[in-house]
Design a protein around this motif. Sequence first.
Motif, PDB file in Angstrom:
ATOM      1  N   SER A  32     -15.873  20.148   9.362  1.00 50.79           N
ATOM      2  CA  SER A  32     -14.664  20.518   8.622  1.00 50.79           C
ATOM      3  C   SER A  32     -14.656  19.805   7.275  1.00 50.79           C
ATOM      4  N   THR A  33     -13.763  20.236   6.418  1.00 54.46           N
ATOM      5  CA  THR A  33     -13.609  19.577   5.118  1.00 54.46           C
ATOM      6  C   THR A  33     -13.225  18.123   5.306  1.00 54.46           C
ATOM      7  N   VAL A  34     -12.388  17.830   6.292  1.00 50.44           N
ATOM      8  CA  VAL A  34     -11.973  16.442   6.561  1.00 50.44           C
ATOM      9  C   VAL A  34     -13.173  15.600   6.981  1.00 50.44           C
ATOM     10  N   CYS A 125     -17.792  13.498  -5.206  1.00 51.66           N
ATOM     11  CA  CYS A 125     -17.217  14.802  -4.903  1.00 51.66           C
ATOM     12  C   CYS A 125     -18.231  15.569  -4.080  1.00 51.66           C
ATOM     13  N   VAL A 126     -17.764  16.271  -3.064  1.00 55.07           N
ATOM     14  CA  VAL A 126     -18.607  17.194  -2.311  1.00 55.07           C
ATOM     15  C   VAL A 126     -18.004  18.580  -2.486  1.00 55.07           C
ATOM     16  N   LEU A 127     -18.850  19.550  -2.822  1.00 49.23           N
ATOM     17  CA  LEU A 127     -18.449  20.943  -2.942  1.00 49.23           C
ATOM     18  C   LEU A 127     -19.146  21.728  -1.845  1.00 49.23           C
ATOM     19  N   LEU A 128     -18.344  22.398  -1.029  1.00 49.10           N
ATOM     20  CA  LEU A 128     -18.857  23.257   0.030  1.00 49.10           C
ATOM     21  C   LEU A 128     -18.590  24.691  -0.407  1.00 49.10           C
ATOM     22  N   PRO A 129     -19.603  25.338  -0.988  1.00 54.58           N
ATOM     23  CA  PRO A 129     -19.373  26.665  -1.567  1.00 54.58           C
ATOM     24  C   PRO A 129     -19.057  27.705  -0.503  1.00 54.58           C
ATOM     25  N   GLY A 130     -18.128  28.565  -0.844  1.00 54.52           N
ATOM     26  CA  GLY A 130     -17.755  29.658   0.041  1.00 54.52           C
ATOM     27  C   GLY A 130     -18.163  30.989  -0.561  1.00 54.52           C
ATOM     28  N   LEU A 131     -17.641  32.024  -0.001  1.00 55.23           N
ATOM     29  CA  LEU A 131     -17.836  33.380  -0.507  1.00 55.23           C
ATOM     30  C   LEU A 131     -16.442  33.979  -0.668  1.00 55.23           C
ATOM     31  N   PRO A 132     -15.754  33.630  -1.759  1.00 54.65           N
ATOM     32  CA  PRO A 132     -14.361  34.043  -1.913  1.00 54.65           C
ATOM     33  C   PRO A 132     -14.131  35.546  -1.765  1.00 54.65           C
ATOM     34  N   HIS A 133     -15.078  36.376  -2.201  1.00 55.11           N
ATOM     35  CA  HIS A 133     -14.896  37.827  -2.082  1.00 55.11           C
ATOM     36  C   HIS A 133     -14.931  38.293  -0.629  1.00 55.11           C
ATOM     37  N   LEU A 134     -15.384  37.430   0.283  1.00 54.77           N
ATOM     38  CA  LEU A 134     -15.364  37.727   1.716  1.00 54.77           C
ATOM     39  C   LEU A 134     -14.267  36.955   2.447  1.00 54.77           C
ATOM     40  N   GLN A 147     -16.838  -1.686  -3.976  1.00 53.11           N
ATOM     41  CA  GLN A 147     -17.967  -2.225  -3.211  1.00 53.11           C
ATOM     42  C   GLN A 147     -17.542  -2.968  -1.958  1.00 53.11           C
ATOM     43  N   HIS A 148     -16.258  -3.314  -1.849  1.00 52.00           N
ATOM     44  CA  HIS A 148     -15.747  -3.996  -0.656  1.00 52.00           C
ATOM     45  C   HIS A 148     -15.306  -3.009   0.411  1.00 52.00           C
ATOM     46  N   GLY A 149     -15.407  -1.718   0.099  1.00 56.68           N
ATOM     47  CA  GLY A 149     -15.030  -0.690   1.057  1.00 56.68           C
ATOM     48  C   GLY A 149     -13.610  -0.199   0.915  1.00 56.68           C
ATOM     49  N   ASN A 150     -12.866  -0.735  -0.051  1.00 54.21           N
ATOM     50  CA  ASN A 150     -11.493  -0.293  -0.249  1.00 54.21           C
ATOM     51  C   ASN A 150     -11.479   1.107  -0.842  1.00 54.21           C
ATOM     52  N   VAL A 151     -10.817   2.034  -0.176  1.00 56.14           N
ATOM     53  CA  VAL A 151     -10.693   3.402  -0.658  1.00 56.14           C
ATOM     54  C   VAL A 151      -9.382   3.505  -1.421  1.00 56.14           C
ATOM     55  N   SER A 152      -9.456   3.819  -2.711  1.00 59.42           N
ATOM     56  CA  SER A 152      -8.248   3.926  -3.530  1.00 59.42           C
ATOM     57  C   SER A 152      -7.784   5.368  -3.671  1.00 59.42           C
ATOM     58  N   SER A 153      -8.662   6.321  -3.328  1.00 54.97           N
ATOM     59  CA  SER A 153      -8.283   7.723  -3.415  1.00 54.97           C
ATOM     60  C   SER A 153      -9.178   8.542  -2.501  1.00 54.97           C
ATOM     61  N   MET A 154      -8.553   9.493  -1.787  1.00 56.60           N
ATOM     62  CA  MET A 154      -9.309  10.427  -0.939  1.00 56.60           C
ATOM     63  C   MET A 154      -8.510  11.721  -0.863  1.00 56.60           C
ATOM     64  N   VAL A 155      -9.131  12.808  -1.291  1.00 55.02           N
ATOM     65  CA  VAL A 155      -8.471  14.113  -1.304  1.00 55.02           C
ATOM     66  C   VAL A 155      -9.449  15.132  -0.761  1.00 55.02           C
ATOM     67  N   SER A 156      -8.970  16.052   0.054  1.00 57.96           N
ATOM     68  CA  SER A 156      -9.796  17.179   0.487  1.00 57.96           C
ATOM     69  C   SER A 156      -8.948  18.440   0.381  1.00 57.96           C
ATOM     70  N   ARG A 157      -9.612  19.548  -0.001  1.00 55.93           N
ATOM     71  CA  ARG A 157      -8.889  20.807  -0.218  1.00 55.93           C
ATOM     72  C   ARG A 157      -9.752  22.006   0.150  1.00 55.93           C
ATOM     73  N   ALA A 158      -9.066  23.055   0.579  1.00 56.30           N
ATOM     74  CA  ALA A 158      -9.678  24.372   0.735  1.00 56.30           C
ATOM     75  C   ALA A 158      -9.100  25.258  -0.365  1.00 56.30           C
ATOM     76  N   GLY A 159      -9.757  26.349  -0.652  1.00 56.49           N
ATOM     77  CA  GLY A 159      -9.272  27.251  -1.687  1.00 56.49           C
ATOM     78  C   GLY A 159      -9.431  26.690  -3.083  1.00 56.49           C
ATOM     79  N   VAL A 160     -10.484  25.921  -3.295  1.00 53.07           N
ATOM     80  CA  VAL A 160     -10.725  25.254  -4.570  1.00 53.07           C
ATOM     81  C   VAL A 160     -11.269  26.236  -5.601  1.00 53.07           C
ATOM     82  N   ASP A 161     -10.708  26.206  -6.795  1.00 54.86           N
ATOM     83  CA  ASP A 161     -11.288  26.907  -7.942  1.00 54.86           C
ATOM     84  C   ASP A 161     -12.171  25.883  -8.643  1.00 54.86           C
ATOM     85  N   PRO A 162     -13.498  26.033  -8.583  1.00 49.88           N
ATOM     86  CA  PRO A 162     -14.384  25.014  -9.154  1.00 49.88           C
ATOM     87  C   PRO A 162     -14.119  24.694 -10.617  1.00 49.88           C
ATOM     88  N   GLN A 163     -13.523  25.611 -11.356  1.00 51.34           N
ATOM     89  CA  GLN A 163     -13.293  25.383 -12.784  1.00 51.34           C
ATOM     90  C   GLN A 163     -12.159  24.404 -13.073  1.00 51.34           C
TER      91      GLN A 163
END
Length: 177
Positions: A32-34, A125-134, A147-163
């Motif tokens: 999954s995206t998560v 960033c990870v991009l998981l390309p889809g087939l929007p027309h389908l 470097q200490h492992g502290n995560v300051s930001s984490m976002v995941s989304r579906a329906g992304v417009d790459p632009q």
Amino acid sequence: MTERAAPSVEVSPFQADGILSGFLVSGRWPASTVEWARFLVLAVRVAAVPGMLPTTTVFSVREERPEQSVPGTVGLILAEGPVVGENAVQPGRFASTQPPGLLVLHPPTEIRPSLPELDEVATGCVLLPGLPHLGLDHRAAWVEADQHGNVSSMVSRAGVDPQTDADTAVLAMFLAA
């Protein structure tokens, strides 16, 4: 009847000459995206280690296994090259055989932290390309960590417009051009 738990996603970073070269994925691929965002947290934490990643680098998801892989290996995520410079990944490199995902990792030397209390961070960033027309949307995740492992930001989304994002736009260009 007890339900059997799915195997876990296991990730092992590897390097050549002290430089991050990729990740060995075992057990199963993120489903999954998560789960891809969780993988990205690990990748960004590795990229945040000083000297591990000299410049912004593109990585591709490959479903083939190395010849001498450990049991349970499902594939690799390999460094393809820098985004800019002499050995930069060229637009359209993945157009003929599109990988299931592309990543970009930015080392601390090339990123300004989003929080003032953090000294140095890496992002990815990870991009998981889809087939929007389908009806299969593009999906993406973004992470910032130090470097200490502290995560300051984490976002995941579906329906992304790459632009709409610089990282997803660059990754989409490598896929489509």
